[in-house]
Design a protein around this motif. Structure first.
Motif, PDB file in Angstrom:
ATOM      1  N   SER A 124     -94.493  47.222   2.009  1.00  9.47           N
ATOM      2  CA  SER A 124     -93.273  46.438   1.817  1.00  9.47           C
ATOM      3  C   SER A 124     -92.066  47.311   2.115  1.00  9.47           C
ATOM      4  O   SER A 124     -91.985  48.447   1.650  1.00  9.47           O
ATOM      5  N   HIS A 144     -87.402  47.387   6.925  1.00  7.15           N
ATOM      6  CA  HIS A 144     -86.081  47.753   6.416  1.00  7.15           C
ATOM      7  C   HIS A 144     -85.805  49.234   6.703  1.00  7.15           C
ATOM      8  O   HIS A 144     -84.725  49.620   7.144  1.00  7.15           O
ATOM      9  N   THR A 196     -96.384  42.889   0.719  1.00  7.61           N
ATOM     10  CA  THR A 196     -96.285  41.650  -0.050  1.00  7.61           C
ATOM     11  C   THR A 196     -94.821  41.241  -0.176  1.00  7.61           C
ATOM     12  O   THR A 196     -94.424  40.611  -1.140  1.00  7.61           O
ATOM     13  N   HIS A 197     -94.031  41.613   0.823  1.00  2.80           N
ATOM     14  CA  HIS A 197     -92.606  41.346   0.754  1.00  2.80           C
ATOM     15  C   HIS A 197     -92.239  40.053   1.483  1.00  2.80           C
ATOM     16  O   HIS A 197     -92.133  39.009   0.860  1.00  2.80           O
ATOM     17  N   ARG A 244     -92.681  34.230  -0.351  1.00  2.00           N
ATOM     18  CA  ARG A 244     -91.339  34.774  -0.600  1.00  2.00           C
ATOM     19  C   ARG A 244     -90.342  34.301   0.455  1.00  2.00           C
ATOM     20  O   ARG A 244     -89.242  33.843   0.138  1.00  2.00           O
ATOM     21  N   PRO A 275     -95.409  36.152  -9.624  1.00  2.00           N
ATOM     22  CA  PRO A 275     -94.780  37.446  -9.918  1.00  2.00           C
ATOM     23  C   PRO A 275     -93.955  37.405 -11.210  1.00  2.00           C
ATOM     24  O   PRO A 275     -93.411  36.351 -11.571  1.00  2.00           O
ATOM     25  N   VAL A 276     -93.870  38.571 -11.865  1.00  2.00           N
ATOM     26  CA  VAL A 276     -92.926  38.701 -12.976  1.00  2.00           C
ATOM     27  C   VAL A 276     -91.528  38.399 -12.434  1.00  2.00           C
ATOM     28  O   VAL A 276     -91.166  38.840 -11.349  1.00  2.00           O
ATOM     29  N   GLY A 277     -90.765  37.599 -13.151  1.00  2.00           N
ATOM     30  CA  GLY A 277     -89.400  37.307 -12.726  1.00  2.00           C
ATOM     31  C   GLY A 277     -89.275  36.121 -11.802  1.00  2.00           C
ATOM     32  O   GLY A 277     -88.199  35.832 -11.292  1.00  2.00           O
ATOM     33  N   TRP A 282     -86.197  32.968  -9.200  1.00  2.00           N
ATOM     34  CA  TRP A 282     -86.222  32.547  -7.800  1.00  2.00           C
ATOM     35  C   TRP A 282     -85.622  31.143  -7.685  1.00  2.00           C
ATOM     36  O   TRP A 282     -85.670  30.357  -8.644  1.00  2.00           O
ATOM     37  N   GLU A 304     -91.463  47.104 -12.993  1.00  2.00           N
ATOM     38  CA  GLU A 304     -91.873  45.706 -12.877  1.00  2.00           C
ATOM     39  C   GLU A 304     -90.834  44.812 -13.516  1.00  2.00           C
ATOM     40  O   GLU A 304     -90.454  44.988 -14.673  1.00  2.00           O
ATOM     41  N   GLY A 305     -90.377  43.857 -12.736  1.00  2.00           N
ATOM     42  CA  GLY A 305     -89.361  42.931 -13.209  1.00  2.00           C
ATOM     43  C   GLY A 305     -89.012  42.008 -12.064  1.00  2.00           C
ATOM     44  O   GLY A 305     -89.693  41.999 -11.043  1.00  2.00           O
ATOM     45  N   PRO A 306     -87.955  41.233 -12.233  1.00  2.00           N
ATOM     46  CA  PRO A 306     -87.576  40.307 -11.163  1.00  2.00           C
ATOM     47  C   PRO A 306     -87.401  41.005  -9.812  1.00  2.00           C
ATOM     48  O   PRO A 306     -87.798  40.467  -8.777  1.00  2.00           O
ATOM     49  N   SER A 319     -88.875  43.748  -8.572  1.00  2.00           N
ATOM     50  CA  SER A 319     -90.140  44.129  -7.917  1.00  2.00           C
ATOM     51  C   SER A 319     -90.793  42.895  -7.293  1.00  2.00           C
ATOM     52  O   SER A 319     -91.406  42.983  -6.226  1.00  2.00           O
ATOM     53  N   GLY A 320     -90.631  41.749  -7.948  1.00  2.00           N
ATOM     54  CA  GLY A 320     -91.178  40.516  -7.384  1.00  2.00           C
ATOM     55  C   GLY A 320     -90.515  40.154  -6.075  1.00  2.00           C
ATOM     56  O   GLY A 320     -91.176  39.744  -5.123  1.00  2.00           O
ATOM     57  N   VAL A 321     -89.212  40.328  -6.018  1.00  2.00           N
ATOM     58  CA  VAL A 321     -88.466  39.992  -4.805  1.00  2.00           C
ATOM     59  C   VAL A 321     -88.773  40.999  -3.690  1.00  2.00           C
ATOM     60  O   VAL A 321     -88.945  40.614  -2.533  1.00  2.00           O
ATOM     61  N   LEU A 322     -88.840  42.273  -4.037  1.00  2.00           N
ATOM     62  CA  LEU A 322     -89.048  43.307  -3.014  1.00  2.00           C
ATOM     63  C   LEU A 322     -90.509  43.427  -2.584  1.00  2.00           C
ATOM     64  O   LEU A 322     -90.817  44.129  -1.634  1.00  2.00           O
ATOM     65  N   GLY A 323     -91.392  42.749  -3.303  1.00  2.00           N
ATOM     66  CA  GLY A 323     -92.805  42.826  -2.931  1.00  2.00           C
ATOM     67  C   GLY A 323     -93.401  44.202  -3.171  1.00  2.00           C
ATOM     68  O   GLY A 323     -94.279  44.628  -2.441  1.00  2.00           O
ATOM     69  N   LEU A 324     -92.905  44.908  -4.179  1.00  2.00           N
ATOM     70  CA  LEU A 324     -93.452  46.220  -4.533  1.00  2.00           C
ATOM     71  C   LEU A 324     -94.195  46.106  -5.862  1.00  2.00           C
ATOM     72  O   LEU A 324     -93.691  45.490  -6.807  1.00  2.00           O
ATOM     73  N   ARG A 325     -95.359  46.726  -5.907  1.00  2.00           N
ATOM     74  CA  ARG A 325     -96.177  46.560  -7.113  1.00  2.00           C
ATOM     75  C   ARG A 325     -95.473  47.158  -8.326  1.00  2.00           C
ATOM     76  O   ARG A 325     -94.948  48.273  -8.261  1.00  2.00           O
ATOM     77  N   THR A 340     -83.571  48.597  -3.658  1.00  2.66           N
ATOM     78  CA  THR A 340     -83.373  47.581  -2.618  1.00  2.66           C
ATOM     79  C   THR A 340     -83.165  48.212  -1.246  1.00  2.66           C
ATOM     80  O   THR A 340     -83.349  47.556  -0.238  1.00  2.66           O
ATOM     81  N   SER A 341     -82.803  49.490  -1.222  1.00  5.18           N
ATOM     82  CA  SER A 341     -82.654  50.192   0.059  1.00  5.18           C
ATOM     83  C   SER A 341     -84.007  50.600   0.641  1.00  5.18           C
ATOM     84  O   SER A 341     -84.087  50.990   1.796  1.00  5.18           O
ATOM     85  N   TYR A 342     -85.055  50.518  -0.142  1.00  5.94           N
ATOM     86  CA  TYR A 342     -86.385  51.025   0.227  1.00  5.94           C
ATOM     87  C   TYR A 342     -86.325  52.495   0.652  1.00  5.94           C
ATOM     88  O   TYR A 342     -87.183  52.961   1.398  1.00  5.94           O
ATOM     89  N   TRP A 380     -91.761  53.401   1.994  1.00 10.72           N
ATOM     90  CA  TRP A 380     -91.747  53.548   0.534  1.00 10.72           C
ATOM     91  C   TRP A 380     -93.127  53.878  -0.044  1.00 10.72           C
ATOM     92  O   TRP A 380     -93.288  54.834  -0.800  1.00 10.72           O
TER      93      TRP A 380
END
Lengths: 317, 439
Positions: free
Chosen positions: A109, A113, A132-133, A175, A198-200, A204, B195-197, B199-205, B271-273, B320
């Motif tokens: 992921s 970028h 998974t992004h 996503r 996903p958490v959070g 969305w 882990e939080g909102p 990480s869900g958006v960025l697709g990182l575990r 968010t910058s990865y 990353w």
């Protein structure tokens, strides 16, 4: 449009409609006997695939070739990447070859970028799926397909109800779709077992549910996500059969959909797992059409990012 | 030996009224009224406007030697420490080979002694090879020349409850402490960020807060049960703070540290990865940062410890998930603490001295550091200029690596001088002395 397409969030409503409208124009050309436009003649598009995805790669390849771009396919297998060459060195190599656009698929992921913002290359970067992004061109082809069937092929998707079902947690398709469909005004509901959200997810721009049956009657498009069988080994769900019973789309569930509703899948499908064979092959399934639309949408993205000559010049060829 | 005498004029001791300090024979010989100290035969330093603190003590440093001398050596890490105002650092055990024998800890201790810029106090591994299965020879390390008192598998969690219990009990024989890297391994497999909102958006575990808090909770209960001393490394979540606060209130002998970066930076940077922000435990939320600052201010968290983690360029200049975890800390710690804690009014300079020198020295049982600035005490000091902001330039750092998350950022204070037992290791902001020439 921004210089890169890394996330569906990079597209505001006007950008998204521009891509879809451009894709619609290009799709007409695709229907002709001679499918080629001279628009990107002399430009170089590199397909940089660190992860196997023949479907996405050939879709981008066809898109670039129909615009007369030179295409270089660089896949991790059989390249120096498998010998441990870094993303940076690969990028510097591509830059030395004069890539105007790099289409990148990567298991990590954020790799697109990184490629776009590290100063390694000058060209445009198109995210063809990162970890998974996100997978923004998939969401564009999905929106394009929905617009054709649900909105007369033009405008946005205001008020259309889209249900996305399955492994949202690991899905870059989900996503990107949530972001783009929200931009286009659709009402999205994610349906999955709680372990695969996903958490959070409550932050969305969509609704969520654990109950597929409750939503089918109020759905204009249902999109089934691929679920890897191995996920049950990490206790995301108990067994394939239980998953299929609770979240699979079979003929009985399909019958609950309104008559006009379409069935979608980004592929590759696990027939019998998240989608039954008779559903995948049903008349309301637009899964094959999604593939065809993928080429048109990717043509539009490359065309717009590379700022090709205006489309009028091309159609005269 | 007149050259060995320094008179520091008009310095504000712990931010208080100005005084003169006379350093001679390794100790603070006199503390006098400003301008009153005799300068005969001494080197005078005009410290008007500067603040004197006891030399800083870092409970948590990765010096990488032996094994990864491309990232840092004891010598380059010592230079970085001195430049940051430190006079003692605890060198973590996750080297290659692991510091799990008397021989290895003595080697690190000797290298530090040879570098001569800072007291390098080795940390011993809790388990052989950090494997988590068999206790290392803790007693041998304790009685070695290095006199190890802090034991840690840092980088890995001592997750087996029985091994942790035994380690906590065993080190009581020599007044040791187990410093736990609190990370439940199963909950954090391949974890990439908080882990939080986001990480869900960025697709990182995700690396959930509960993976830290579950271990902290278990360990304070174990320490309470066996009556042992526990130290929690790099506390990063509001939940851990609450557990530690409650344990302390019950009288459990637990101490805790927080890193400078967890006091200042948040997960938004991910968010910058850009992997320069990849660190373990990960950067957390605004709310966690606020809770950590409050806990450091009220003493629930005892100490700031840098978790200085040098990495060569190639381990950060990549995508990353492929990047190494960790960031530099020694040369920016004081500036970051000044920004996060002093500028915000949460700590005064006396408080900074307590959290960055007095308490860490006490936790590590390091006599001679973290002492009051008074006549007869060891002359381990740092002089800082509270009105001289400094912009961080990675290329100008003393560390062999450059992976600082503060590049281009301006921190509110500068280190002007550091003294180790009366001898300057930094003067006018530049590293001086030391036995070896920088490679």
């Amino acid at each position: 449009m921004k210089r890169h397409l890394l996330s569906a969030a990079d597209l505001d409503r006007d950008d998204a409609l521009l891509v879809l409208d451009t894709a619609a124009e290009l799709a007409q050309i695709t229907d002709r006997a001679v499918k080629k436009l001279p628009t990107l003649r002399g430009r170089t598009v590199v397909n940089l695939f660190f992860e196997d995805s023949t479907r996405t790669r050939i879709s981008f390849e066809a898109a670039a070739k129909r615009l007369s771009a030179d295409v270089i396919n660089f896949s991790a297998k059989g390249s120096s990447v498998s010998k441990g060459e870094s993303l940076k060195d690969t990028a510097l190599t591509l830059e030395a070859m004069g890539a105007d656009a790099v289409v990148i698929r990567h298991s990590s992921s954020g790799a697109p970028h990184r490629l776009a913002h590290s100063g390694w290359i000058q060209g445009s970067v198109v995210n063809a799926g990162d970890g998974t992004h996100e997978h923004p061109t998939q969401s564009l082809l999905d929106a394009f397909t929905m617009r054709r069937h649900l909105a007369g092929g033009k405008g946005d998707l205001e008020g259309r109800r889209v249900t996305i079902v399955g492994d949202v947690l690991h899905s870059r398709v989900a996503r990107s779709n949530v972001l783009l469909l929200a931009t286009l005004g659709a009402e999205v509901t994610l349906v999955a077992p709680p372990t695969l959200l996903p958490v959070g997810v409550e932050t969305w721009p969509c609704a969520t549910s654990y109950d597929l049956d409750a939503h089918l009657k109020h759905t204009d498009a249902v999109m089934m996500l691929r679920v890897q069988r191995e996920r049950m080994n990490a206790a995301f769900f108990p067994s394939e059969r239980e998953y299929s019973r609770r979240y699979g789309l079979d003929a009985r569930r399909m019958a609950q959909l309104p008559d006009h509703a379409i069935v979608m899948h980004p592929g590759p499908m696990n027939r019998g797992m998240e989608i039954a064979a008779e559903v995948a092959d049903a008349p309301r399934s637009v899964i094959v059409e999604q593939v065809a639309n993928g080429v048109s949408v990717r043509m539009a993205v490359l065309y717009l990012l590379l700022g090709g000559a205006n489309l009028g010049d091309g159609t005269e060829a | 030996m007149s050259n060995d005498t320094y008179v520091i004029r008009h310095v504000s001791v712990l931010g208080g009224d100005p005084a003169d300090l006379v350093l001679r024979d390794g100790v603070i010989a006199e503390v006098t009224a400003p301008g009153a100290a005799s300068a005969e035969g001494a080197t005078e330093i005009d410290a008007t406007g500067l603040v004197a603190l006891p030399g800083l003590v870092d409970l948590h440093t990765h010096l990488r030697e032996p094994g990864r001398e491309d990232a840092e050596t004891v010598e380059t890490g010592s230079r970085a420490a001195a430049a940051g105002g430190f006079t003692a650092v605890f060198a973590m055990a996750n080297t290659d080979p692991v510091a799990d024998t008397a021989g290895t800890v003595e080697q690190v201790w000797r290298l530090g002694h040879e570098a001569g810029l800072v007291d390098v106090q080795p940390v011993g591994a809790v388990t052989l090879g950090l494997g988590g299965r068999q206790l290392a020879e803790l007693g041998a390390m304790a009685t070695s020349a290095a006199q190890v008192r802090v034991f840690s598998d840092d980088g890995r969690c001592v997750h087996d409850a029985v091994i942790m219990r035994r380690a906590l009990e065993y080190v009581k024989a020599f007044d040791g402490v187990v410093a736990q890297h609190a990370q439940e391994p199963r909950l954090t497999e391949d974890a990439q960020m908080n882990e939080g909102p986001l990480s869900g958006v960025l697709g990182l575990r995700g690396w959930p807060a509960v993976a830290e808090e579950a271990i902290v909770a278990r360990d304070v209960l174990l320490a309470e049960h066996v009556g042992s001393r526990l130290h929690v490394c790099h506390v990063s979540t509001a939940g851990s703070v609450e557990i530690i606060r409650a344990a302390k209130a019950r009288g459990v002998d637990v101490t805790a540290e927080v890193t400078p970066h967890h006091l200042l930076l948040t997960e938004q940077l991910v968010t910058s990865y850009d992997p320069v922000y990849k660190v373990n435990p990960p950067l957390r939320s605004e709310a966690d940062v606020a809770a950590l600052r409050a806990a450091l201010a009220d003493g629930t968290i005892d100490a700031v410890a840098t978790d200085h983690a040098p990495h060569p360029v190639e381990d950060k200049d990549c995508e990353w998930s492929a990047a190494a975890m960790g960031m530099l800390g020694l040369e920016t710690a004081l500036g970051v603490v000044a920004e996060a804690m002093v500028s915000t009014g949460l700590l005064d300079w006396a408080g900074v001295a307590d959290r960055m020198s007095v308490r860490p020295a006490r936790i590590g049982r390091l006599d001679g550091h973290g002492r009051p600035i008074a006549a007869g005490e060891p002359a381990n000091l740092v002089l800082l200029d509270p009105t001289a902001p400094r912009t961080v330039d990675p290329a100008a750092l003393q560390s062999r690596s450059h992976n600082t998350p503060y590049a281009g950022r301006t921190l509110p204070v500068s280190v002007v001088a550091t003294f180790l037992r009366g001898r300057p290791t930094v003067l006018d902001g530049a590293v001086v002395g030391g036995a070896a020439v920088r490679a």
